[in-house]
Design a protein around this motif. Structure first.
Motif, PDB file in Angstrom:
ATOM      1  N   TYR A  51       3.078   6.697   4.801  1.00 39.58           N
ATOM      2  CA  TYR A  51       2.964   7.126   6.298  1.00 39.58           C
ATOM      3  C   TYR A  51       4.292   6.725   7.218  1.00 39.58           C
ATOM      4  O   TYR A  51       4.554   7.592   8.200  1.00 39.58           O
ATOM      5  N   LEU A 101       0.362   4.507   0.350  1.00 38.48           N
ATOM      6  CA  LEU A 101       0.011   5.359   1.263  1.00 38.48           C
ATOM      7  C   LEU A 101       0.436   4.886   2.706  1.00 38.48           C
ATOM      8  O   LEU A 101       1.061   5.628   3.467  1.00 38.48           O
ATOM      9  N   GLN A 102       0.388   3.575   2.836  1.00 35.41           N
ATOM     10  CA  GLN A 102       1.024   2.992   4.073  1.00 35.41           C
ATOM     11  C   GLN A 102       2.299   3.260   4.320  1.00 35.41           C
ATOM     12  O   GLN A 102       3.076   3.777   5.035  1.00 35.41           O
ATOM     13  N   CYS A 150       0.967  -1.344  -0.013  1.00 36.58           N
ATOM     14  CA  CYS A 150      -0.066  -0.030   0.190  1.00 36.58           C
ATOM     15  C   CYS A 150       0.867   1.037  -0.046  1.00 36.58           C
ATOM     16  O   CYS A 150       1.665   1.556   0.883  1.00 36.58           O
ATOM     17  N   LYS A 209      -6.424  -5.378   3.706  1.00 34.12           N
ATOM     18  CA  LYS A 209      -5.080  -4.986   4.285  1.00 34.12           C
ATOM     19  C   LYS A 209      -5.246  -3.871   5.284  1.00 34.12           C
ATOM     20  O   LYS A 209      -4.113  -3.921   5.964  1.00 34.12           O
ATOM     21  N   CYS A 210      -6.274  -3.186   5.166  1.00 34.64           N
ATOM     22  CA  CYS A 210      -6.498  -1.983   6.135  1.00 34.64           C
ATOM     23  C   CYS A 210      -6.962  -2.504   7.732  1.00 34.64           C
ATOM     24  O   CYS A 210      -6.486  -1.775   8.642  1.00 34.64           O
ATOM     25  N   CYS A 243      -3.727  -2.197   9.651  1.00 32.43           N
ATOM     26  CA  CYS A 243      -2.951  -1.353   9.215  1.00 32.43           C
ATOM     27  C   CYS A 243      -2.844  -0.513  10.488  1.00 32.43           C
ATOM     28  O   CYS A 243      -3.907   0.096  10.948  1.00 32.43           O
ATOM     29  N   GLY A 272      -4.046   4.787  -1.769  1.00 38.04           N
ATOM     30  CA  GLY A 272      -4.397   3.733  -0.807  1.00 38.04           C
ATOM     31  C   GLY A 272      -4.658   2.463  -1.622  1.00 38.04           C
ATOM     32  O   GLY A 272      -4.662   2.461  -2.715  1.00 38.04           O
ATOM     33  N   VAL A 273      -5.190   1.478  -0.943  1.00 43.13           N
ATOM     34  CA  VAL A 273      -5.412   0.154  -1.698  1.00 43.13           C
ATOM     35  C   VAL A 273      -6.838   0.431  -2.170  1.00 43.13           C
ATOM     36  O   VAL A 273      -7.647   1.337  -1.852  1.00 43.13           O
ATOM     37  N   ALA A 310      -4.913   3.074  10.022  1.00 45.08           N
ATOM     38  CA  ALA A 310      -6.384   2.989   9.504  1.00 45.08           C
ATOM     39  C   ALA A 310      -7.155   3.896  10.005  1.00 45.08           C
ATOM     40  O   ALA A 310      -8.192   4.544   9.355  1.00 45.08           O
ATOM     41  N   CYS A 316      -6.731   7.460   8.187  1.00 44.31           N
ATOM     42  CA  CYS A 316      -6.170   7.205   6.896  1.00 44.31           C
ATOM     43  C   CYS A 316      -7.239   8.120   6.284  1.00 44.31           C
ATOM     44  O   CYS A 316      -8.358   7.434   5.957  1.00 44.31           O
ATOM     45  N   TRP A 328      -7.685   8.237   2.634  1.00 43.68           N
ATOM     46  CA  TRP A 328      -8.004   7.273   1.565  1.00 43.68           C
ATOM     47  C   TRP A 328      -8.979   6.434   2.069  1.00 43.68           C
ATOM     48  O   TRP A 328     -10.255   6.445   1.475  1.00 43.68           O
ATOM     49  N   ARG A 329      -8.831   5.814   3.140  1.00 44.42           N
ATOM     50  CA  ARG A 329      -9.761   4.827   3.700  1.00 44.42           C
ATOM     51  C   ARG A 329     -11.023   5.431   4.067  1.00 44.42           C
ATOM     52  O   ARG A 329     -12.105   4.986   3.751  1.00 44.42           O
TER      53      ARG A 329
HETATM   54 FE1  SF4 Z   1      -3.586   1.909   2.916  1.00 44.42          FE
HETATM   55 FE2  SF4 Z   1      -5.613   1.040   4.369  1.00 44.42          FE
HETATM   56 FE3  SF4 Z   1      -3.539   1.423   5.568  1.00 44.42          FE
HETATM   57 FE4  SF4 Z   1      -5.001   3.318   4.354  1.00 44.42          FE
HETATM   58  S1  SF4 Z   1      -5.846   2.113   6.081  1.00 44.42           S
HETATM   59  S2  SF4 Z   1      -2.776   3.259   4.516  1.00 44.42           S
HETATM   60  S3  SF4 Z   1      -5.371   2.450   2.321  1.00 44.42           S
HETATM   61  S4  SF4 Z   1      -3.662  -0.081   4.204  1.00 44.42           S
END
Ligand code: SF4
Length: 354
Positions: free
Chosen positions: A72, A68-69, A66, A323-324, A327, A315-316, A330, A333, A335-336
């Motif tokens: 971060y 974005l991950q 990912c 995957k989130c 994370c 992000g994904v 999360a 995030c 994107w999420r």
């Molecule tokens: Fe990526 Fe999901 Fe984590 Fe956001 S929450 S950084 S989209 S894995």
């Protein structure tokens, strides 16, 4: 091989020097660009996280899980070392020591640091011919103008007796696992990592790289003589053999690198991921896959745009939302959170229609 990474405990003086040097570099670079002129957000990730200098192979491959991950993590100053990572690196060290000894030497300049990398590269190619195997081989090159450096876990040569053209050159990466069986699939990040190693290795074999561009990019003086300790080792290896005019500096060491790669007659043709059981380091077996140039080029084109700041990290996709769950970013995030908002809006719109 010469080590400059893993001996902090045993060689505190060396590490003090290295850290001090890094500090001086950072201060100098900061004074070049006053922070009020360019704030962090305006910089490209290459400028912001890597000082516009060298990127690693894993800087590219780690974006496959990912982006974005990973972004971060870069902002947070990197991943925290987990117990699994620690055990993994101990297993790597053990495997390396099975192939050769490691001597630690002090470094005083950045030219010394790159001198050690080049020396280890020459040493590694020599080992490949003598032992048919080499471990922890440094590798470098350019991807769309960005300098990339990496360390290949292992390259092994399997000669075919009567036909040199059928010799196999196997490039392999070692992964440790908590489960005592190999996975069904090789994850994309591992595939891209190995494919990029192969691409860089093959380009060095073809001899198409421009060494002056490397020195300029890394701000290295190719004619600066190495410090005493490294100069002695380099002199013993080269000057006192046949190269009487040899001066221990990067320019001459790079010539030896080019000569060494001139002896390699073929590109790596097999890509292997070898798995070790984390508990005892025992071998679990390997998975093999094909090099896919198009797939790699498309991936690199996309990730280069991220590193150069030509686009924002993503992000994904929705199908990878699982995957989130694990994370650590999360909760915050964007994107999420936006994806959840979009989904709620779509649901409401659907209800209004029905
Ligand atoms: Fe990526 Fe999901 Fe984590 Fe956001 S929450 S950084 S989209 S894995």
């Amino acid at each position: 091989a010469l080590d400059m990474t893993n001996k902090e405990k045993n060689f505190p003086n060396f590490f003090q020097k290295y850290k001090l040097m890094r500090k001086i570099m950072v201060i100098r670079n900061n004074s070049d660009v006053p922070s009020d002129i360019k704030n962090q957000e305006e910089k490209s990730p290459h400028e912001r996280f890597r000082d516009s200098k060298s990127l690693s192979v894993t800087d590219f491959s780690s974006l496959a899980w990912c982006e974005l991950q990973q972004h971060y993590f870069f902002i947070a100053g990197g991943r925290k070392e987990t117990l699994a990572m620690k055990i993994g690196s101990e297993i790597h060290n053990k495997l390396e020591l099975q192939e050769h000894d490691i001597i630690s030497i002090p470094t005083h300049t950045k030219e010394d640091i790159w001198g050690i990398k080049l020396y280890n590269l020459i040493f590694g190619i020599d080992s490949l011919f003598i032992n048919l195997k080499t471990r922890e081989l440094p590798i470098f090159g350019f991807v769309s103008g960005l300098f990339v450096f990496g360390i290949i876990d292992q390259i092994e040569m399997k000669p075919v007796f009567d036909d040199i053209s059928r010799d196999e050159l196997i490039i392999s990466d070692t992964k440790t696992r908590t489960k005592q069986y190999i996975p069904k699939y090789v994850p994309p990040s591992v595939k891209f990592q190995l494919m990029l190693y192969k691409k860089l290795f093959d380009e060095l074999v073809q001899g198409t790289f421009d060494e002056m561009k490397i020195f300029q990019t890394l701000d290295l003086n190719p004619d600066l003589e190495f410090s005493k300790e490294l100069a002695n080792i380099v002199n013993i290896s080269y000057k006192e053999k046949e190269m009487k005019e040899f001066k221990p500096n990067l320019r001459n060491l790079m010539k030896v690198v080019i000569n060494s790669f001139g002896k390699v007659w073929k590109s790596c043709n097999i890509l292997e991921v070898n798995y070790k059981f984390q508990k005892d380091g025992s071998d679990l077996g390997s998975k093999y896959f094909d090099y896919d140039e198009n797939q790699l080029d498309n991936y690199l084109e996309k990730t280069v745009k991220y590193w150069k700041g030509d686009r924002k990290p993503e992000g994904v996709p929705i199908e990878d939302a699982w995957k989130c769950q694990n994370c650590e970013f999360a909760d915050n995030c964007e994107w999420r959170l936006n994806k959840i908002k979009e989904r709620e809006q779509n649901k409401r719109a659907l209800l209004e229609i029905t």
